[in-house]
Write a protein that holds these residues in place. Sequence first.
Motif, PDB file in Angstrom:
ATOM      1  N   UNK A   1       0.826  -1.207   0.000  1.00 43.01           N
ATOM      2  CA  UNK A   1       0.000   0.000   0.000  1.00 43.01           C
ATOM      3  C   UNK A   1       0.859   1.255   0.000  1.00 43.01           C
ATOM      4  N   UNK A   2       1.963   1.225   0.726  1.00 40.60           N
ATOM      5  CA  UNK A   2       2.874   2.374   0.740  1.00 40.60           C
ATOM      6  C   UNK A   2       3.476   2.610  -0.639  1.00 40.60           C
ATOM      7  N   UNK A   3       3.881   1.526  -1.303  1.00 38.51           N
ATOM      8  CA  UNK A   3       4.445   1.662  -2.650  1.00 38.51           C
ATOM      9  C   UNK A   3       3.403   2.209  -3.621  1.00 38.51           C
ATOM     10  N   UNK A   4       2.191   1.667  -3.560  1.00 40.22           N
ATOM     11  CA  UNK A   4       1.134   2.097  -4.474  1.00 40.22           C
ATOM     12  C   UNK A   4       0.741   3.553  -4.219  1.00 40.22           C
ATOM     13  N   UNK A   5       0.714   3.949  -2.945  1.00 38.34           N
ATOM     14  CA  UNK A   5       0.354   5.328  -2.615  1.00 38.34           C
ATOM     15  C   UNK A   5       1.369   6.297  -3.217  1.00 38.34           C
TER      16      UNK A   5
ATOM     17  N   UNK B   1       2.462  10.239  -7.406  1.00 35.62           N
ATOM     18  CA  UNK B   1       3.270  10.760  -8.512  1.00 35.62           C
ATOM     19  C   UNK B   1       2.438  10.904  -9.776  1.00 35.62           C
ATOM     20  N   UNK B   2       1.549   9.959  -9.990  1.00 32.77           N
ATOM     21  CA  UNK B   2       0.705  10.005 -11.184  1.00 32.77           C
ATOM     22  C   UNK B   2      -0.232  11.216 -11.137  1.00 32.77           C
TER      23      UNK B   2
ATOM     24  N   UNK C   1       0.394  18.690 -13.361  1.00 38.01           N
ATOM     25  CA  UNK C   1       1.386  19.464 -14.112  1.00 38.01           C
ATOM     26  C   UNK C   1       0.918  19.692 -15.546  1.00 38.01           C
ATOM     27  N   UNK C   2       0.380  18.654 -16.173  1.00 38.71           N
ATOM     28  CA  UNK C   2      -0.114  18.793 -17.540  1.00 38.71           C
ATOM     29  C   UNK C   2      -1.270  19.788 -17.599  1.00 38.71           C
TER      30      UNK C   2
ATOM     31  N   UNK D   1      -5.344   8.326 -18.848  1.00 43.05           N
ATOM     32  CA  UNK D   1      -4.486   7.275 -18.293  1.00 43.05           C
ATOM     33  C   UNK D   1      -4.707   7.200 -16.782  1.00 43.05           C
ATOM     34  N   UNK D   2      -4.908   8.365 -16.173  1.00 50.98           N
ATOM     35  CA  UNK D   2      -5.225   8.395 -14.750  1.00 50.98           C
ATOM     36  C   UNK D   2      -6.524   7.670 -14.445  1.00 50.98           C
ATOM     37  N   UNK D   3      -7.480   7.772 -15.367  1.00 48.20           N
ATOM     38  CA  UNK D   3      -8.752   7.057 -15.199  1.00 48.20           C
ATOM     39  C   UNK D   3      -8.505   5.555 -15.256  1.00 48.20           C
ATOM     40  N   UNK D   4      -7.749   5.115 -16.246  1.00 44.51           N
ATOM     41  CA  UNK D   4      -7.528   3.673 -16.400  1.00 44.51           C
ATOM     42  C   UNK D   4      -6.691   3.107 -15.258  1.00 44.51           C
ATOM     43  N   UNK D   5      -5.858   3.941 -14.641  1.00 51.18           N
ATOM     44  CA  UNK D   5      -5.040   3.482 -13.521  1.00 51.18           C
ATOM     45  C   UNK D   5      -5.766   3.608 -12.186  1.00 51.18           C
TER      46      UNK D   5
END
Length: 87
Positions: free
Chosen positions: A14-18, A23-24, A30-31, A60-64
Amino acid sequence: MANTPQAKKRIRRNDRRAEINGNRVNRIRTFIKKVESAIAAGNKSEAETALASAQPELFRGVSKGVLHKNTASRKFSRLAKGVAALA
């Protein structure tokens, strides 16, 4: 505190995914800021290219799973409306 090995593993995962998801989201922000700054400057060509690069990033954020589908669509729609309003 986690007692079982599986619970400890889930905490690590969970820490890694967070971190990855954070970052995503930052990348998406930023975009979006690039498009908004181009709109504020009144630079239509720069805004169009920034919008074209922001769209796949948003979806891409939606799909992720870091953005809801409707949120991404709303953000993109508002950005596109701002770009279209530039003469």
